[in-house]
Design a protein around this motif. Structure first.
Motif, PDB file in Angstrom:
ATOM      1  N   LEU A   1     -13.379   2.484  -2.648  1.00  0.00           N
ATOM      2  CA  LEU A   1     -14.097   3.034  -1.510  1.00  0.00           C
ATOM      3  C   LEU A   1     -14.597   1.921  -0.589  1.00  0.00           C
ATOM      4  O   LEU A   1     -14.534   2.038   0.643  1.00  0.00           O
ATOM      5  N   ASP A   2     -15.077   0.842  -1.182  1.00  0.00           N
ATOM      6  CA  ASP A   2     -15.556  -0.289  -0.358  1.00  0.00           C
ATOM      7  C   ASP A   2     -14.410  -0.898   0.434  1.00  0.00           C
ATOM      8  O   ASP A   2     -14.575  -1.281   1.607  1.00  0.00           O
ATOM      9  N   LEU A   3     -13.230  -1.003  -0.166  1.00  0.00           N
ATOM     10  CA  LEU A   3     -12.074  -1.535   0.558  1.00  0.00           C
ATOM     11  C   LEU A   3     -11.717  -0.630   1.735  1.00  0.00           C
ATOM     12  O   LEU A   3     -11.438  -1.096   2.843  1.00  0.00           O
ATOM     13  N   LEU A   4     -11.734   0.666   1.510  1.00  0.00           N
ATOM     14  CA  LEU A   4     -11.370   1.604   2.574  1.00  0.00           C
ATOM     15  C   LEU A   4     -12.415   1.608   3.692  1.00  0.00           C
ATOM     16  O   LEU A   4     -12.070   1.818   4.857  1.00  0.00           O
ATOM     17  N   ASP A   5     -13.665   1.387   3.340  1.00  0.00           N
ATOM     18  CA  ASP A   5     -14.734   1.421   4.341  1.00  0.00           C
ATOM     19  C   ASP A   5     -14.942   0.094   5.040  1.00  0.00           C
ATOM     20  O   ASP A   5     -15.639   0.024   6.052  1.00  0.00           O
TER      21      ASP A   5
ATOM     22  N   ARG B   1      -7.821   8.767   5.662  1.00  0.00           N
ATOM     23  CA  ARG B   1      -7.587   7.890   4.520  1.00  0.00           C
ATOM     24  C   ARG B   1      -7.400   8.727   3.260  1.00  0.00           C
ATOM     25  O   ARG B   1      -7.775   9.894   3.208  1.00  0.00           O
ATOM     26  N   PRO B   2      -6.819   8.145   2.208  1.00  0.00           N
ATOM     27  CA  PRO B   2      -6.576   8.915   0.984  1.00  0.00           C
ATOM     28  C   PRO B   2      -7.870   9.278   0.269  1.00  0.00           C
ATOM     29  O   PRO B   2      -8.873   8.567   0.350  1.00  0.00           O
ATOM     30  N   GLN B   3      -7.824  10.386  -0.424  1.00  0.00           N
ATOM     31  CA  GLN B   3      -8.933  10.787  -1.279  1.00  0.00           C
ATOM     32  C   GLN B   3      -9.026   9.822  -2.454  1.00  0.00           C
ATOM     33  O   GLN B   3      -8.013   9.439  -3.046  1.00  0.00           O
ATOM     34  N   VAL B   4     -10.249   9.426  -2.815  1.00  0.00           N
ATOM     35  CA  VAL B   4     -10.466   8.517  -3.937  1.00  0.00           C
ATOM     36  C   VAL B   4     -10.862   9.332  -5.166  1.00  0.00           C
ATOM     37  O   VAL B   4     -11.887  10.032  -5.167  1.00  0.00           O
ATOM     38  N   VAL B   5     -10.035   9.237  -6.206  1.00  0.00           N
ATOM     39  CA  VAL B   5     -10.192  10.040  -7.419  1.00  0.00           C
ATOM     40  C   VAL B   5     -10.543   9.109  -8.576  1.00  0.00           C
ATOM     41  O   VAL B   5      -9.802   8.152  -8.863  1.00  0.00           O
ATOM     42  N   ALA B   6     -11.645   9.369  -9.246  1.00  0.00           N
ATOM     43  CA  ALA B   6     -12.096   8.513 -10.351  1.00  0.00           C
ATOM     44  C   ALA B   6     -11.313   8.848 -11.619  1.00  0.00           C
ATOM     45  O   ALA B   6     -11.433   9.937 -12.173  1.00  0.00           O
ATOM     46  N   HIS B   7     -10.533   7.883 -12.092  1.00  0.00           N
ATOM     47  CA  HIS B   7      -9.652   8.053 -13.244  1.00  0.00           C
ATOM     48  C   HIS B   7     -10.439   7.986 -14.545  1.00  0.00           C
ATOM     49  O   HIS B   7     -10.969   6.929 -14.923  1.00  0.00           O
ATOM     50  N   ARG B   8     -10.582   9.119 -15.207  1.00  0.00           N
ATOM     51  CA  ARG B   8     -11.393   9.232 -16.429  1.00  0.00           C
ATOM     52  C   ARG B   8     -12.845   8.854 -16.153  1.00  0.00           C
ATOM     53  O   ARG B   8     -13.556   8.347 -17.023  1.00  0.00           O
ATOM     54  N   GLY B   9     -13.284   9.076 -14.912  1.00  0.00           N
ATOM     55  CA  GLY B   9     -14.599   8.645 -14.469  1.00  0.00           C
ATOM     56  C   GLY B   9     -14.524   7.243 -13.906  1.00  0.00           C
ATOM     57  O   GLY B   9     -13.445   6.731 -13.598  1.00  0.00           O
ATOM     58  N   SER B  10     -15.669   6.617 -13.756  1.00  0.00           N
ATOM     59  CA  SER B  10     -15.698   5.211 -13.329  1.00  0.00           C
ATOM     60  C   SER B  10     -15.438   4.371 -14.575  1.00  0.00           C
ATOM     61  O   SER B  10     -16.339   3.783 -15.169  1.00  0.00           O
TER      62      SER B  10
ATOM     63  N   LEU C   1      -3.708  -0.613  -3.364  1.00  0.00           N
ATOM     64  CA  LEU C   1      -4.150   0.279  -2.298  1.00  0.00           C
ATOM     65  C   LEU C   1      -3.289   0.119  -1.051  1.00  0.00           C
ATOM     66  O   LEU C   1      -2.986   1.102  -0.362  1.00  0.00           O
ATOM     67  N   GLN C   2      -2.876  -1.112  -0.772  1.00  0.00           N
ATOM     68  CA  GLN C   2      -2.045  -1.332   0.408  1.00  0.00           C
ATOM     69  C   GLN C   2      -0.705  -0.609   0.302  1.00  0.00           C
ATOM     70  O   GLN C   2      -0.201  -0.053   1.287  1.00  0.00           O
ATOM     71  N   VAL C   3      -0.136  -0.607  -0.887  1.00  0.00           N
ATOM     72  CA  VAL C   3       1.108   0.140  -1.105  1.00  0.00           C
ATOM     73  C   VAL C   3       0.906   1.604  -0.718  1.00  0.00           C
ATOM     74  O   VAL C   3       1.745   2.226  -0.056  1.00  0.00           O
ATOM     75  N   CYS C   4      -0.246   2.151  -1.117  1.00  0.00           N
ATOM     76  CA  CYS C   4      -0.537   3.558  -0.846  1.00  0.00           C
ATOM     77  C   CYS C   4      -0.795   3.805   0.640  1.00  0.00           C
ATOM     78  O   CYS C   4      -0.352   4.821   1.198  1.00  0.00           O
ATOM     79  N   LEU C   5      -1.515   2.896   1.267  1.00  0.00           N
ATOM     80  CA  LEU C   5      -1.787   3.057   2.697  1.00  0.00           C
ATOM     81  C   LEU C   5      -0.503   2.973   3.510  1.00  0.00           C
ATOM     82  O   LEU C   5      -0.318   3.721   4.479  1.00  0.00           O
ATOM     83  N   ASP C   6       0.378   2.079   3.128  1.00  0.00           N
ATOM     84  CA  ASP C   6       1.638   1.939   3.858  1.00  0.00           C
ATOM     85  C   ASP C   6       2.475   3.214   3.777  1.00  0.00           C
ATOM     86  O   ASP C   6       3.199   3.551   4.714  1.00  0.00           O
ATOM     87  N   LEU C   7       2.364   3.917   2.651  1.00  0.00           N
ATOM     88  CA  LEU C   7       3.124   5.155   2.482  1.00  0.00           C
ATOM     89  C   LEU C   7       2.408   6.375   3.068  1.00  0.00           C
ATOM     90  O   LEU C   7       3.033   7.402   3.323  1.00  0.00           O
ATOM     91  N   GLY C   8       1.085   6.252   3.240  1.00  0.00           N
ATOM     92  CA  GLY C   8       0.330   7.387   3.737  1.00  0.00           C
ATOM     93  C   GLY C   8       0.076   8.457   2.691  1.00  0.00           C
ATOM     94  O   GLY C   8       0.089   9.646   2.993  1.00  0.00           O
ATOM     95  N   VAL C   9      -0.168   8.043   1.443  1.00  0.00           N
ATOM     96  CA  VAL C   9      -0.393   9.015   0.376  1.00  0.00           C
ATOM     97  C   VAL C   9      -1.732   9.715   0.592  1.00  0.00           C
ATOM     98  O   VAL C   9      -2.609   9.213   1.295  1.00  0.00           O
ATOM     99  N   THR C  10      -1.900  10.869  -0.030  1.00  0.00           N
ATOM    100  CA  THR C  10      -3.105  11.663   0.223  1.00  0.00           C
ATOM    101  C   THR C  10      -4.196  11.482  -0.830  1.00  0.00           C
ATOM    102  O   THR C  10      -5.334  11.898  -0.605  1.00  0.00           O
TER     103      THR C  10
END
Length: 277
Positions: free
Chosen positions: A272-276, A20-29, A252-261
């Motif tokens: 993270l909860d959606l991915l898990d 699954r893609p890495q989850v990066v906190a944008h300007r923190g949470s 997130l679905q757009v990203c999963l469909d493309l397979g972004v990293t």
């Protein structure tokens, strides 16, 4: 109870294995917490973010600080430019109250440590990441145009070098919408990963001849949604893709469909909860 959206795993359905893609906190949470404050980054780490994203600007006395806007009106209600103020002057300002301006009148609002709402230096953020009890990566965006030009990238690489993060295997990567800035980083630190940010889909044909094959590409999720050909082209070309700013299940679905990293989000725990789930 609201149901958690179920995400399709398109590539896995087609028999392809991927992580699954890495989850990066944008300007923190930053959805619930003042952006670019130590509070926002500590919260992101505690929520499980695998990487942190920050913007850096250079102060008048040569310090790199984590601030997005060139002026301070939005986040401090103060007139003035980051580039014309010293670190000591910035340290006198409150970078947190704008997020919840009525909190002083709310008896049930949690108390905030005022020190965590101060201007955050890049050095402090680097120390926070280095001292955390698990591996965390850092995506650092340099903002342009700026009166200091290439000095921003030079000071940034020097700061990373001081903690041993300017070479191969560094947990840090550098991002910008400026091709010139990315070329400077490549010259100063050839082994660092760099991310060429893409603001508009129609910019990519112009950028494509200017970026090296190993550069990561960073489009916005709205451009991927509105211009599906952009994502398909990047994937077909074998590009590594990091997407901003991914805040909903549909994003997130757009990203999963493309397979972004990597996905950069204001809501790291939600994603993270959606991915898990």
């Amino acid at each position: 109870m609201r149901r958690t959206p179920r995400l399709r795993r398109t590539r896995e359905r087609q028999g392809e294995s991927r992580t699954r893609p890495q989850v990066v906190a944008h300007r923190g949470s930053s959805h619930d917490t003042p952006e670019h404050t130590l509070e926002a980054y500590v919260k992101a780490l505690d929520e499980g973010s695998e990487a942190l994203e920050c913007d850096v600007r250079l102060t008048a006395d040569g310090h790199l600080v984590c601030v997005h806007d060139r002026d301070l009106r939005r986040t401090t209600s103060t007139m003035g430019l980051v580039s014309t103020m010293s670190l000591a002057e910035l340290d006198e300002l409150d970078f947190a109250s704008w997020k919840s301006p009525w909190s002083d009148l709310d008896d049930e609002a949690p108390e905030r440590d005022p020190m965590q709402g101060k201007v955050l230096t890049l050095r402090k953020l680097l120390e926070t990441v280095a001292d955390y009890d698990r591996h965390v990566e850092l995506a650092i965006e340099t903002k342009h145009p700026t009166r200091y030009g290439g000095l921003v990238e030079r000071r940034l690489v020097e700061a990373l070098d001081e903690v041993g993060w300017a070479g191969a295997g560094s947990p840090a990567r550098i991002m910008s919408f400026s091709v010139n800035a990315m070329n400077r980083v490549r010259r100063l630190a050839p082994e660092l990963d760099i991310v060429m940010l893409v603001d508009k889909a129609h910019h990519w044909p112009v950028l494509r001849p200017l970026v090296a094959d190993d550069w990561i590409i960073g489009p916005g999720v709205e451009e991927l949604r509105d211009h599906p050909g952009l994502g398909k082209h990047l994937v077909k070309a074998g590009r590594e893709v990091h997407v901003w700013t991914v805040n909903t299940a549909d994003d997130l679905q757009v990203c999963l469909d493309l397979g972004v990293t990597a996905v950069i989000t204001d809501r790291p725990k939600f994603i993270l909860d959606l991915l898990d789930s």
